[in-house]
Motif scaffolding. Sequence first.
Motif, PDB file in Angstrom:
ATOM      1  N   ILE A   1       0.844  -1.207   0.000  1.00 40.17           N
ATOM      2  CA  ILE A   1       0.000   0.000   0.000  1.00 40.17           C
ATOM      3  C   ILE A   1       0.876   1.253   0.000  1.00 40.17           C
ATOM      4  CG2 ILE A   1      -1.667   1.318   1.361  1.00 40.17           C
ATOM      5  CD1 ILE A   1      -2.858  -1.358   2.260  1.00 40.17           C
ATOM      6  N   ALA A   2       1.969   1.198   0.765  1.00 42.97           N
ATOM      7  CA  ALA A   2       2.886   2.345   0.774  1.00 42.97           C
ATOM      8  C   ALA A   2       3.524   2.540  -0.607  1.00 42.97           C
ATOM      9  CB  ALA A   2       3.969   2.134   1.832  1.00 42.97           C
ATOM     10  N   SER A   3       3.893   1.433  -1.262  1.00 43.35           N
ATOM     11  CA  SER A   3       4.452   1.534  -2.617  1.00 43.35           C
ATOM     12  C   SER A   3       3.441   2.135  -3.579  1.00 43.35           C
ATOM     13  CB  SER A   3       4.875   0.143  -3.117  1.00 43.35           C
ATOM     14  OG  SER A   3       5.881  -0.398  -2.299  1.00 43.35           O
ATOM     15  N   LEU A   4       2.175   1.760  -3.411  1.00 49.37           N
ATOM     16  CA  LEU A   4       1.117   2.316  -4.254  1.00 49.37           C
ATOM     17  C   LEU A   4       1.019   3.825  -4.069  1.00 49.37           C
ATOM     18  CD1 LEU A   4      -1.367   1.911  -6.126  1.00 49.37           C
ATOM     19  CD2 LEU A   4      -2.721   1.566  -4.043  1.00 49.37           C
ATOM     20  N   GLY A   5       1.047   4.263  -2.811  1.00 49.67           N
ATOM     21  CA  GLY A   5       0.968   5.695  -2.548  1.00 49.67           C
ATOM     22  C   GLY A   5       2.126   6.465  -3.142  1.00 49.67           C
ATOM     23  N   LEU A   6       3.340   5.883  -3.063  1.00 46.05           N
ATOM     24  CA  LEU A   6       4.508   6.553  -3.635  1.00 46.05           C
ATOM     25  C   LEU A   6       4.433   6.597  -5.159  1.00 46.05           C
ATOM     26  CD1 LEU A   6       7.629   5.390  -1.582  1.00 46.05           C
ATOM     27  CD2 LEU A   6       6.609   7.659  -1.693  1.00 46.05           C
ATOM     28  N   SER A   7       4.012   5.477  -5.769  1.00 48.19           N
ATOM     29  CA  SER A   7       3.942   5.447  -7.233  1.00 48.19           C
ATOM     30  C   SER A   7       2.905   6.425  -7.772  1.00 48.19           C
ATOM     31  CB  SER A   7       3.615   4.029  -7.711  1.00 48.19           C
ATOM     32  OG  SER A   7       2.333   3.630  -7.255  1.00 48.19           O
ATOM     33  N   LEU A   8       1.830   6.649  -6.982  1.00 45.56           N
ATOM     34  CA  LEU A   8       0.812   7.616  -7.394  1.00 45.56           C
ATOM     35  C   LEU A   8       1.212   9.048  -7.043  1.00 45.56           C
ATOM     36  CD1 LEU A   8      -2.409   5.662  -6.317  1.00 45.56           C
ATOM     37  CD2 LEU A   8      -1.559   5.984  -8.647  1.00 45.56           C
ATOM     38  N   GLY A   9       2.266   9.189  -6.236  1.00 42.87           N
ATOM     39  CA  GLY A   9       2.744  10.517  -5.867  1.00 42.87           C
ATOM     40  C   GLY A   9       1.814  11.271  -4.938  1.00 42.87           C
ATOM     41  N   VAL A  10       1.074  10.527  -4.071  1.00 44.83           N
ATOM     42  CA  VAL A  10       0.090  11.198  -3.215  1.00 44.83           C
ATOM     43  C   VAL A  10       0.469  11.170  -1.737  1.00 44.83           C
ATOM     44  CG1 VAL A  10      -1.810  10.802  -4.815  1.00 44.83           C
ATOM     45  CG2 VAL A  10      -1.288   9.072  -3.083  1.00 44.83           C
ATOM     46  N   ILE A  11       1.570  10.482  -1.382  1.00 44.35           N
ATOM     47  CA  ILE A  11       1.986  10.468   0.025  1.00 44.35           C
ATOM     48  C   ILE A  11       3.408  11.003   0.109  1.00 44.35           C
ATOM     49  CG2 ILE A  11       0.494   8.513   0.588  1.00 44.35           C
ATOM     50  CD1 ILE A  11       2.984   6.740   0.658  1.00 44.35           C
ATOM     51  N   GLY A  12       3.760  11.489   1.282  1.00 40.60           N
ATOM     52  CA  GLY A  12       5.101  12.004   1.498  1.00 40.60           C
ATOM     53  C   GLY A  12       6.126  10.893   1.556  1.00 40.60           C
ATOM     54  N   LYS A  13       7.362  11.194   1.149  1.00 43.72           N
ATOM     55  CA  LYS A  13       8.409  10.177   1.144  1.00 43.72           C
ATOM     56  C   LYS A  13       8.784   9.721   2.548  1.00 43.72           C
ATOM     57  CE  LYS A  13      10.470  11.546  -3.281  1.00 43.72           C
ATOM     58  NZ  LYS A  13      11.692  11.975  -3.997  1.00 43.72           N
ATOM     59  N   PHE A  14       8.464  10.513   3.553  1.00 48.11           N
ATOM     60  CA  PHE A  14       8.790  10.152   4.931  1.00 48.11           C
ATOM     61  C   PHE A  14       7.968   8.961   5.417  1.00 48.11           C
ATOM     62  CE2 PHE A  14       5.025  12.719   5.437  1.00 48.11           C
ATOM     63  CZ  PHE A  14       4.358  12.147   6.504  1.00 48.11           C
ATOM     64  N   LEU A  15       6.759   8.770   4.832  1.00 49.23           N
ATOM     65  CA  LEU A  15       5.827   7.779   5.375  1.00 49.23           C
ATOM     66  C   LEU A  15       6.328   6.353   5.170  1.00 49.23           C
ATOM     67  CD1 LEU A  15       3.179   7.635   6.870  1.00 49.23           C
ATOM     68  CD2 LEU A  15       1.972   7.588   4.687  1.00 49.23           C
ATOM     69  N   TYR A  16       7.020   6.116   4.051  1.00 42.21           N
ATOM     70  CA  TYR A  16       7.488   4.763   3.747  1.00 42.21           C
ATOM     71  C   TYR A  16       8.467   4.255   4.813  1.00 42.21           C
ATOM     72  CZ  TYR A  16       8.048   0.936   0.402  1.00 42.21           C
ATOM     73  OH  TYR A  16       8.025  -0.283  -0.210  1.00 42.21           O
TER      74      TYR A  16
END
Length: 750
Positions: free
Chosen positions: A345-360
Amino acid sequence: MSELPTLINDLALILIVAGIVTLVFKKLRQPLVLGYVVAGFLVSPHMPYTMSVIDSANIKAWADIGVMFLLFSLGLDFSFKRIVKMGVSPVISACTIIFGMMMLGIVVGHGFGWERMDCIFLGGMLAMSSTTIIYKALDDMGLRQQKFAGMVMSVLILEDILAIVMMVMLSAIAVGSSPDGGQMVGSILKIVFFLVLWFVVGIFLVPWFLRSVRKLINSETLLIVALGLCCFMAVLSTKVGFSSAFGAFVMGSILAETIEAERIAKLVEPVKNLFGAIFFVSVGMLVDPNVIVSYAVPIVALVITILIGQAVFGTVAFMLGGQSLKSAMRCGFSMAQIGEFSFIIASLGLSLGVIGKFLYPVVVAVSVITTFLTPYMIRLSVPCYGLLERRLPKRWVRAMNNTALSHPSSGHSNKWKSLLWQMTRITVVYSILASAAITLMLMFFLPFIRHVMPGMHWWANGICGVLTVLVISPFLRAMVMKKNHSEEFRALWSESRLNRLPLLVTILVRVLVAVAFIFYVCNYLSRFTNALMISIAAAVVLIMVLSRRLKRSSILMERMFVLNLRSRDIEAQVLGRKKPLYEGHLLDRNIHIGEFDVPEDTAWAGRSLCALQLRNTFGVMVSSILRGHQRINIPNGDNVVYPGDRIQVIGNDDQLAVFGKAVSGDVVEPDPEIEKREMRLRQMVIDGRSQFVGKTLRESGIRDEYNCMVVGLEEGKENLSVIDPSRRFVKGDIIWVVGEEDALRRLIGD
């Protein structure tokens, strides 16, 4: 000499480091997933003291493939029938936990002032417990066979399935600028539509295809075909707006219903392990130590949130699912961690560019900490229950321990409930199939026929309309007629006249739905008035209902679908991995089926059923003999029993108990003089005084009297000569004999 591509260098580094680290984690009895994450951290650009991956983009592409194959393998272990058989209890528990933890994650994220999408994705990550980590923890602690562990695994399977749906929903939310309730409902309906469509069509076509080419497929071709189908569905899924991982999971769940499912799972496992390892290593590569230090307080807060939240929400959820307080606490405390799906789910958020890089890296750190704490949380559940039992009023504890979901209802309401559910299911499934067929005809066939017939617009429309109605007619007929002659329908019709009007309404509603499909096709292709459209549609529906040929074709289609859906269960019954369905009827008569393995040293070996007289001796009837991949149903008296056979017999408890003792007990006793059974090869010279002079091999009695065997005659050649049975021994013959030591001594006279 040319240099190796960067990708090869990176893969070599990743796999070598991952291999070393996972060996260490294996020695420490820790989950390999964590070993991969640590390996990724060691080869990441954030680690200054070790070699680092050069081209992260290529590794990201391989990691995406890893996610796809991971979910494909998950689909191969998934069964829609198994979920249905679980009942409502695990569904209630899983939905409660996911909803509660998502809300808790969103609240905690808002508390730290994070962005809205960060909070939503954080809630999704915190809601997903790790199936791999929990399974290993329960196994290491020797708890996997306990009842609460089975309930936990059922909920984890449902969580994995709901995680797929959550990923699609999160993608829809991320793409929409400001998604509202209507968009959410639309996304859910879209998921349901395509899931049902793909599953129904897939179950109809894929098993049929594999059955048709079964004689041509070996392990290599089966692997290629399976991965090809996986990638095809992944591409198709992306074309309609879903993720490739969702499509891979759907194809895996379709293949899970085929006979080849277990074979495919074994063949795909090495591929899944390779790409899955690369994915989890890529997870570790995104961990930045500076971010972890900067977000130490949120990490600790999230760990506490998961431990307390899963313990509380999990306990409540399992109690709502019908578990006692003690069992519910053991289940809830077991799920206090996050794992694989949180990373996905975190990878999905990063690939969509909708979550901050800190969250991963924050989520990875939380996962590592909660994984190490999992065994302690499982052990803590029983002391916590003891504390609650001492502190809470006795009547509260007694009431919670006796909690169970029960909804008693009369037979009358059960019949209505069953009938309406079946009619609704049939209407929804066939409506989806009809909608898909209409869409394909209007999007692809209509432009084609118009191109083929230029200047004949209305003729092209008419041909397309007629063919479209013919294509959807089996679906519409089944929608209208199914369950109109079922046991529930006839029983309700006979019980009371008051039931007849509602029953007729159920038919009328389905007729109107069928009419609506035909009306849509006619209205799309022509300009007639609505009244005429409805009249034509009603007439066509009536023709379809009365058509015997259409009835036959729809019945054949449904039988093929049911056969494909049950093929794996049928194979399991044939090979003896599952009891036959008719056993349930025998139980009502104090008779059931027992399976017994014939020991390797059985005294029954080589004897026929007629000679064994099992029915006369034990009162049981042999229904089947399973021998390797062969199944002998209703064997006759001439069938012989061999060591390693599995015998299925029918009888009552006492008869089966006596028979079981006889099967396992009637064995050949071990030879107490096994050391004397060694075979030796000796040379024997026929001299003038030998009793064998002038006798043939058969007349000599070497085999029958001395229990030895002549293997050849030495005639000065490179190889021994085979003795002709009619040749008579003469003085000076040199023969070689094989036998036991005592037998050779008696024969040669040493």
